[in-house]
Scaffold this motif. Structure first.
Motif, PDB file in Angstrom:
ATOM      1  N   GLY A  39       0.818  -1.211   0.000  1.00  0.00           N
ATOM      2  CA  GLY A  39       0.000   0.000   0.000  1.00  0.00           C
ATOM      3  C   GLY A  39       0.849   1.256   0.000  1.00  0.00           C
ATOM      4  O   GLY A  39       0.548   2.229  -0.693  1.00  0.00           O
ATOM      5  N   GLY A  40       1.950   1.252   0.757  1.00  0.00           N
ATOM      6  CA  GLY A  40       2.856   2.388   0.781  1.00  0.00           C
ATOM      7  C   GLY A  40       3.496   2.625  -0.578  1.00  0.00           C
ATOM      8  O   GLY A  40       3.632   3.771  -1.018  1.00  0.00           O
ATOM      9  N   ILE A  41       3.866   1.554  -1.238  1.00  0.00           N
ATOM     10  CA  ILE A  41       4.439   1.690  -2.584  1.00  0.00           C
ATOM     11  C   ILE A  41       3.395   2.261  -3.542  1.00  0.00           C
ATOM     12  O   ILE A  41       3.705   3.141  -4.349  1.00  0.00           O
ATOM     13  N   MET A  42       2.172   1.770  -3.443  1.00  0.00           N
ATOM     14  CA  MET A  42       1.110   2.271  -4.334  1.00  0.00           C
ATOM     15  C   MET A  42       0.821   3.745  -4.087  1.00  0.00           C
ATOM     16  O   MET A  42       0.699   4.525  -5.037  1.00  0.00           O
ATOM     17  N   ILE A  88       1.843  12.456   9.397  1.00  0.00           N
ATOM     18  CA  ILE A  88       3.252  12.086   9.261  1.00  0.00           C
ATOM     19  C   ILE A  88       3.967  12.181  10.603  1.00  0.00           C
ATOM     20  O   ILE A  88       4.753  11.299  10.967  1.00  0.00           O
ATOM     21  N   THR A  89       3.693  13.224  11.369  1.00  0.00           N
ATOM     22  CA  THR A  89       4.351  13.401  12.659  1.00  0.00           C
ATOM     23  C   THR A  89       4.021  12.269  13.623  1.00  0.00           C
ATOM     24  O   THR A  89       4.915  11.725  14.282  1.00  0.00           O
ATOM     25  N   GLY A  91       3.820  10.356  -6.685  1.00  0.00           N
ATOM     26  CA  GLY A  91       4.828  10.700  -7.674  1.00  0.00           C
ATOM     27  C   GLY A  91       4.219  11.038  -9.029  1.00  0.00           C
ATOM     28  O   GLY A  91       4.636  11.993  -9.688  1.00  0.00           O
ATOM     29  N   PHE A  92       3.214  10.258  -9.440  1.00  0.00           N
ATOM     30  CA  PHE A  92       2.552  10.537 -10.709  1.00  0.00           C
ATOM     31  C   PHE A  92       1.835  11.885 -10.678  1.00  0.00           C
ATOM     32  O   PHE A  92       1.923  12.660 -11.633  1.00  0.00           O
ATOM     33  N   LEU A  93       1.158  12.186  -9.588  1.00  0.00           N
ATOM     34  CA  LEU A  93       0.445  13.465  -9.496  1.00  0.00           C
ATOM     35  C   LEU A  93       1.411  14.650  -9.485  1.00  0.00           C
ATOM     36  O   LEU A  93       1.133  15.687 -10.104  1.00  0.00           O
ATOM     37  N   LEU A 142       0.648  11.590   0.112  1.00  0.00           N
ATOM     38  CA  LEU A 142       1.994  11.401   0.655  1.00  0.00           C
ATOM     39  C   LEU A 142       1.919  10.949   2.112  1.00  0.00           C
ATOM     40  O   LEU A 142       2.654  10.043   2.532  1.00  0.00           O
ATOM     41  N   ALA A 143       1.028  11.551   2.873  1.00  0.00           N
ATOM     42  CA  ALA A 143       0.866  11.172   4.285  1.00  0.00           C
ATOM     43  C   ALA A 143       0.388   9.723   4.405  1.00  0.00           C
ATOM     44  O   ALA A 143       0.833   8.994   5.297  1.00  0.00           O
ATOM     45  N   MET A 144      -0.483   9.308   3.498  1.00  0.00           N
ATOM     46  CA  MET A 144      -0.958   7.915   3.520  1.00  0.00           C
ATOM     47  C   MET A 144       0.184   6.951   3.185  1.00  0.00           C
ATOM     48  O   MET A 144       0.259   5.850   3.741  1.00  0.00           O
TER      49      MET A 144
END
Length: 125
Positions: free
Chosen positions: A11-14, A112-113, A20-22, A41-43
Protein backbone atom coordinates in the motif's frame (compact mmCIF):
# COMPACT_ATOMS: atom_id res chain seq x y z
CA UNK A 1 7.68 -8.96 7.17
CA UNK A 2 4.60 -11.10 7.37
CA UNK A 3 0.87 -10.94 6.65
CA UNK A 4 -0.51 -7.46 7.02
CA UNK A 5 2.98 -6.00 7.17
CA UNK A 6 3.45 -6.91 3.50
CA UNK A 7 0.03 -5.49 2.63
CA UNK A 8 0.89 -2.20 4.33
CA UNK A 9 4.23 -2.09 2.49
CA UNK A 10 2.54 -2.69 -0.87
CA UNK A 11 0.00 0.00 0.00
CA UNK A 12 2.86 2.39 0.78
CA UNK A 13 4.44 1.69 -2.58
CA UNK A 14 1.11 2.27 -4.33
CA UNK A 15 0.49 5.57 -2.52
CA UNK A 16 4.06 6.67 -3.28
CA UNK A 17 3.62 5.89 -6.97
CA UNK A 18 0.31 7.74 -7.02
CA UNK A 19 1.85 10.78 -5.33
CA UNK A 20 4.83 10.70 -7.67
CA UNK A 21 2.55 10.54 -10.71
CA UNK A 22 0.44 13.46 -9.50
CA UNK A 23 3.54 15.57 -8.84
CA UNK A 24 4.89 14.62 -12.29
CA UNK A 25 1.61 15.72 -13.91
CA UNK A 26 1.74 19.00 -11.97
CA UNK A 27 5.27 19.66 -13.16
CA UNK A 28 4.42 18.79 -16.76
CA UNK A 29 1.46 21.18 -16.77
CA UNK A 30 3.50 23.97 -15.16
CA UNK A 31 1.10 24.26 -12.25
CA UNK A 32 1.57 24.04 -8.53
CA UNK A 33 0.57 20.74 -6.94
CA UNK A 34 -2.83 20.80 -5.34
CA UNK A 35 -2.82 20.78 -1.58
CA UNK A 36 -4.94 17.64 -1.51
CA UNK A 37 -2.01 15.69 -3.04
CA UNK A 38 -0.16 15.87 0.25
CA UNK A 39 -2.69 13.63 1.98
CA UNK A 40 -1.61 10.89 -0.44
CA UNK A 41 1.99 11.40 0.66
CA UNK A 42 0.87 11.17 4.29
CA UNK A 43 -0.96 7.92 3.52
CA UNK A 44 2.23 6.52 1.96
CA UNK A 45 4.27 7.42 5.06
CA UNK A 46 1.57 5.96 7.30
CA UNK A 47 1.52 2.71 5.31
CA UNK A 48 5.29 2.31 5.46
CA UNK A 49 5.27 3.04 9.21
CA UNK A 50 2.48 0.52 9.75
CA UNK A 51 4.39 -2.13 7.81
CA UNK A 52 7.31 -1.59 10.17
CA UNK A 53 5.22 -1.37 13.34
CA UNK A 54 2.71 -4.15 12.61
CA UNK A 55 4.63 -6.96 14.34
CA UNK A 56 4.98 -4.85 17.49
CA UNK A 57 1.40 -3.53 17.53
CA UNK A 58 -0.19 -6.88 16.68
CA UNK A 59 0.35 -8.26 20.16
CA UNK A 60 -0.78 -5.03 21.90
CA UNK A 61 1.49 -5.59 24.87
CA UNK A 62 3.00 -3.08 27.27
CA UNK A 63 5.74 -2.12 24.81
CA UNK A 64 3.20 -1.19 22.13
CA UNK A 65 1.26 0.88 24.64
CA UNK A 66 4.43 2.74 25.66
CA UNK A 67 5.29 3.43 22.03
CA UNK A 68 1.82 4.85 21.41
CA UNK A 69 1.86 6.95 24.60
CA UNK A 70 5.30 8.44 24.02
CA UNK A 71 4.65 8.98 20.31
CA UNK A 72 1.39 10.82 20.90
CA UNK A 73 2.95 12.89 23.68
CA UNK A 74 5.81 14.20 21.54
CA UNK A 75 3.52 14.57 18.51
CA UNK A 76 1.35 16.98 20.49
CA UNK A 77 4.27 19.39 20.86
CA UNK A 78 5.24 19.15 17.20
CA UNK A 79 1.66 19.76 16.07
CA UNK A 80 1.42 22.70 18.47
CA UNK A 81 4.64 24.01 16.92
CA UNK A 82 3.20 23.67 13.40
CA UNK A 83 0.15 25.67 14.40
CA UNK A 84 2.29 28.32 16.08
CA UNK A 85 4.41 28.67 12.94
CA UNK A 86 1.30 28.98 10.77
CA UNK A 87 -0.15 31.63 13.08
CA UNK A 88 3.04 33.69 12.90
CA UNK A 89 3.21 33.36 9.10
CA UNK A 90 -0.44 34.43 8.79
CA UNK A 91 -0.02 37.31 11.25
CA UNK A 92 2.80 38.87 9.25
CA UNK A 93 1.12 38.12 5.89
CA UNK A 94 3.95 35.85 4.77
CA UNK A 95 1.45 33.14 3.83
CA UNK A 96 -1.76 33.76 1.96
CA UNK A 97 -3.80 30.56 2.25
CA UNK A 98 -7.49 30.01 2.77
CA UNK A 99 -8.94 27.65 5.37
CA UNK A 100 -9.10 24.59 3.11
CA UNK A 101 -5.49 24.98 2.02
CA UNK A 102 -4.31 25.40 5.60
CA UNK A 103 -6.15 22.28 6.76
CA UNK A 104 -4.87 20.41 3.69
CA UNK A 105 -1.35 21.13 4.90
CA UNK A 106 -1.91 20.57 8.64
CA UNK A 107 -3.64 17.19 8.29
CA UNK A 108 -0.78 15.48 6.40
CA UNK A 109 1.75 17.08 8.75
CA UNK A 110 -0.17 15.65 11.71
CA UNK A 111 -0.43 12.17 10.18
CA UNK A 112 3.25 12.09 9.26
CA UNK A 113 4.35 13.40 12.66
CA UNK A 114 2.34 10.86 14.65
CA UNK A 115 3.45 7.82 12.66
CA UNK A 116 7.10 8.80 12.40
CA UNK A 117 7.18 9.45 16.15
CA UNK A 118 5.82 5.91 16.66
CA UNK A 119 8.67 4.51 14.54
CA UNK A 120 11.28 6.60 16.36
CA UNK A 121 10.04 5.48 19.76
CA UNK A 122 9.81 1.86 18.65
CA UNK A 123 13.53 2.00 17.92
CA UNK A 124 14.33 3.74 21.21
CA UNK A 125 12.26 1.58 23.58
Amino acid sequence: MEGFGKIFFIGGIMFSCMFGFLIFVSIMTNSAPQYSFYIILAMAVMSFCLSYLYPQFRENKERAKRIKEKGMFISFFFIFGYMLIFMVLFQFNILDLDGYETISILVPLTIITVWISFVVYSKRL
